[in-house]
Structure formats: C-alpha cells, structure tokens
Design an enzyme around this catalytic site. Sequence first.
Site, PDB file in Angstrom:
ATOM      1  N   THR A   1       0.899  -0.533  -0.108  1.00 49.01           N
ATOM      2  CA  THR A   1      -0.233   0.023  -0.510  1.00 49.01           C
ATOM      3  C   THR A   1       0.958   1.318  -0.324  1.00 49.01           C
ATOM      4  O   THR A   1       0.660   2.258  -1.131  1.00 49.01           O
ATOM      5  CB  THR A   1      -1.146  -0.430   1.260  1.00 49.01           C
ATOM      6  OG1 THR A   1      -1.712  -1.279   1.207  1.00 49.01           O
ATOM      7  CG2 THR A   1      -1.527   1.542   1.511  1.00 49.01           C
TER       8      THR A   1
ATOM      9  N   GLY B   1       6.139  -7.732   0.796  1.00 44.19           N
ATOM     10  CA  GLY B   1       6.899  -9.085   2.055  1.00 44.19           C
ATOM     11  C   GLY B   1       5.709 -10.486   1.701  1.00 44.19           C
ATOM     12  O   GLY B   1       6.355 -10.864   1.676  1.00 44.19           O
ATOM     13  N   HIS B   2       4.515  -9.790   2.630  1.00 50.12           N
ATOM     14  CA  HIS B   2       3.854 -10.812   3.089  1.00 50.12           C
ATOM     15  C   HIS B   2       3.007 -11.824   1.824  1.00 50.12           C
ATOM     16  O   HIS B   2       2.684 -12.763   2.324  1.00 50.12           O
ATOM     17  CB  HIS B   2       2.757 -10.280   4.463  1.00 50.12           C
ATOM     18  CG  HIS B   2       2.014  -9.559   3.609  1.00 50.12           C
ATOM     19  ND1 HIS B   2       0.930  -9.838   3.719  1.00 50.12           N
ATOM     20  CD2 HIS B   2       1.823  -8.041   3.012  1.00 50.12           C
ATOM     21  CE1 HIS B   2      -0.244  -8.770   3.460  1.00 50.12           C
ATOM     22  NE2 HIS B   2       0.207  -7.975   2.885  1.00 50.12           N
TER      23      HIS B   2
ATOM     24  N   THR C   1      13.503   5.159  10.376  1.00 49.58           N
ATOM     25  CA  THR C   1      14.405   4.268  10.558  1.00 49.58           C
ATOM     26  C   THR C   1      14.384   2.787   9.841  1.00 49.58           C
ATOM     27  O   THR C   1      13.481   2.317  10.263  1.00 49.58           O
ATOM     28  CB  THR C   1      14.379   3.890  12.518  1.00 49.58           C
ATOM     29  OG1 THR C   1      14.511   4.849  13.182  1.00 49.58           O
ATOM     30  CG2 THR C   1      16.003   2.743  12.379  1.00 49.58           C
TER      31      THR C   1
ATOM     32  N   CYS D   1      -8.182  -5.835   1.287  1.00 58.19           N
ATOM     33  CA  CYS D   1      -8.026  -3.620   1.582  1.00 58.19           C
ATOM     34  C   CYS D   1      -9.731  -3.755   1.632  1.00 58.19           C
ATOM     35  O   CYS D   1     -10.170  -2.414   1.523  1.00 58.19           O
ATOM     36  CB  CYS D   1      -7.821  -3.271   0.898  1.00 58.19           C
ATOM     37  SG  CYS D   1      -5.890  -3.760   1.342  1.00 58.19           S
TER      38      CYS D   1
HETATM   39  C1  PLP Z   1      -2.232  -6.002  -5.874  1.00 52.57           C
HETATM   40  C2  PLP Z   1      -2.149  -5.593  -5.213  1.00 52.57           C
HETATM   41  N1  PLP Z   1      -1.433  -4.861  -5.044  1.00 52.57           N
HETATM   42  C3  PLP Z   1      -1.171  -4.051  -3.308  1.00 52.57           C
HETATM   43  C4  PLP Z   1      -1.686  -4.561  -2.201  1.00 52.57           C
HETATM   44  C5  PLP Z   1      -1.660  -3.622  -0.280  1.00 52.57           C
HETATM   45  O1  PLP Z   1      -0.159  -4.332  -0.114  1.00 52.57           O
HETATM   46  P1  PLP Z   1      -0.026  -4.231   1.550  1.00 52.57           P
HETATM   47  O2  PLP Z   1      -0.951  -5.180   1.906  1.00 52.57           O
HETATM   48  O3  PLP Z   1       1.687  -4.896   1.216  1.00 52.57           O
HETATM   49  O4  PLP Z   1      -0.518  -3.174   1.768  1.00 52.57           O
HETATM   50  C6  PLP Z   1      -2.704  -6.113  -2.364  1.00 52.57           C
HETATM   51  C7  PLP Z   1      -2.999  -6.111  -0.920  1.00 52.57           C
HETATM   52  O5  PLP Z   1      -4.056  -7.642  -1.115  1.00 52.57           O
HETATM   53  C8  PLP Z   1      -2.607  -6.101  -3.823  1.00 52.57           C
HETATM   54  O6  PLP Z   1      -3.102  -7.631  -4.007  1.00 52.57           O
END
Ligand code: PLP
Length: 404
Positions: free
Chosen positions: A81, A206-207, A243, A331
Amino acid sequence: METHDSIIDLDNNATTPVDPQVNEAMAACQALGLANPASQHTAGQRARRKLEDLRDQICGHLGGRRTPGSADQLIFTSGGTEANNLALHGLAGSPPGRVIVSAVEHPSIQAPADALQACGFEVIRLGVNTSGVVCCQQLAELVTPETRLVSIMLGNNETGVLQPMREIAQLCKAQGVYLHTDAVQAVGKIDVNFQELGVSALSLSGHKLHGPVGIGALLARSTPTINPLLRGGHQQQGVRPGTESVCLAVGLERALALWRDQVHARDQQLSLTRDRFETSLCRQIPQVVINGGGAPRLPHTSNVSFPGVDRQLLFLALDQAGVACSTGSACSSGATEPSPVLRAMNLPQTLLETALRFSVSVHTTHRQIDLAVDRIVSVFNHLRRDLPAKNRARSGRHSGTKTL
Ligand SMILES: Cc1ncc(COP(=O)(O)O)c(C=O)c1O
C-alpha cells in the site's frame, strides 16, 4: 458434511504463511542486536553495510540494475500500500498534468489517484474488456505530452488477470512517460524481471510471497525523482525517511531468494493446484463461471461465480465449513458492494453478485483442494435447496468468460 477444525486456507492473496527459512533468518538477525543503520558510530556503520548489501541482493532478485552511476533505486516501505502511494504521489510531480490508471487497480492505487485528482491532476481510468485486460490501442490514444504517469498493475489481485506490460511499457517509453506497475501479487508467483518489463517503477510486498508483514518496496529506475510522502529524516536519500528495519529486510531478501531459486517450478506447481481446483469445481457444479478465465492469468488466483447463490451467504457458509476465501480484495473486505474489478469487466449482475475469490499458495496440497471442493459443492447444494424455485430457474447456465 464433516465438521472441521482444520481450516483450508484459500485466501493466500490476502497474506501467505511465512516460510520457516525466512523466520530463521530473521531470528538470527534479531539475535545480532544490530544498531540503528543511520547511527554514525562503528556499530551503526556495520548495520548500514548489511542493509545496503540486502538492498543490492533484493535488487538483483528482481532483475534491477546495481551498476554504479545508473543503479536502480530500491526504497523500502511498510508494504504494498505504501509503495503504491509513494509511486503515485512521488512520480506524478505537481499539477497540472494527466495521470492514467486502469479501472481494475487495487484500492491502494485508486485512492491516491483520487487524491491526485482532488489536487488538480486530470485522472483517467482506463477500461478493460470482459476478460479484464486493458486495451493498448486505447491507452496509446490517451497518452499525451501532458501525461505524467501511467500506473497499471501486473496481475490482478481478484482475478489474477495479467496485463500486457511489455507492450504498455514500449508505448510509454515512446512517449517519454513514467510507467509504474503494482506487482504485489505477481512477485513470488511468476517470473518478474524489472529490466525486462521495461517499467519505470514496480511495487512489491513481503507478506504476499511468504515473507514478513511490515515490509515492501518500490523499485525504480535511477532517473525519476521520487517526491517523498513522509518528512523528517535523511534515510533512503530522504525519499522514505524513518529508521529502516534490517531484520525485515533480511526476511524480504530470504523470501525473494527462495522464489528466485525455484521460480519456474513454483509457477508450475501453483498452476497445477489452481487447475485442479477449477476443473474439479466445474465438473461438479457445471454452472460456475471462472471470471477472467479466458485471459492470461497469475497461476494462483481463481475468481468464481456461483449463479443463483448470494456471495455473502456462500462466503459465510464456507467459512463455517472450514474453507477460507474472500469476497474481494482484503482491503475492501467488509464492503458489501460487488467488486469494482468485476464491474469494470462488465459482468452480468448474476455473476457480479455471486463471485468469490479463491487463492492458493505453494503450501496448498492436492488433498486440501479436493477437500475444499467437496465442502464448496456441499455448501452450494445446501444453499441452492433453500432457494425459491423461481430464483433457481433464473440462475441456469451462463456464457461467462470461461467454464471448464
Ligand atoms: C495488487 C495489490 N496491491 C497492493 C496491495 C497492498 O499490499 P499490502 O497489504 O502489503 O499493503 C495488495 C494487497 O492485497 C494487492 O493485492
């Protein structure tokens, strides 16, 4: 139906389990008790050297260039994000000007695009066809000398549909326009090479690739000046002050190294698992439709409509039956509206209102897939039995994008 304490995780696009080797590497780093990499003393310098080595390695895994003088920039962020927000705000410059994003972007691109519009940019949402793919011809007509930035995702988080990124990159390059791609769902699943893609910047997280939560990155060419979102520090050339976590960077590097080591095998394994799921589901429930199934797709994502059954009811019943899936992007979970991605694909209402996302990982076994399909079929039939007869008749077979 059996009752289950074992939950089958088919929601790996929301997050993936951390690989044990990643955890081990991070624990070893934690045990070192490294100093703040911005500290000037010897211990700080040691931490900084480690961080810069990791930056080089990560850049290498992604096909970035580290040659002195023209090295690509790797900016650590808190996740996908933030990387997407940084790309949009950081690369668009100041208004006026045109910014083009696709209509199927993740909310972390759509919302900053709205913010750019509110501060004076002309923001254009590029539509997609019924398979979820953007039209390059249309993009070519929209890219004008006033265009500052184009942002189009590599692979969609809800359908897995891939965009023709190399073609898009050629088009943007010819016009001298920056191109950013959200590769959050693609890195770790398919072969992604920054230089070969030809984009100006790429986001990852990363996740989503068996690495830790709390770290992502924006990989960008050396030339664009990226305006910071945050202020108050000199870290990362002031582009992303704050940091840096060496241990999270260790985790990200390990996760990327594991992917790089077996990139093609991973892609193949994910495709096999996803195909087993779709084939088995379509055999047992012939009226299901795989949305975006006719387009090139990421190998781990399946977006399925179950005509005649409300997706929220199905989602809740599956959760109770021990199958974790999703009604859309993590999200926007909590939102009851049908997915804007599927709307942009112009799906009929009967498919829009009945779509769920299933996403597998390299840890998903064939036994889990077979069990999950059994549970889905059982829940679907149960919900269908409760439907009034007139609704059942309306929800016959559909000519969707792909039925197997
Ligand atoms: C295509 C895409 N972009 C961005 C994100 C956001 O990533 P993060 O969860 O690391 O903020 C996601 C998360 O589902 C995603 O699928």
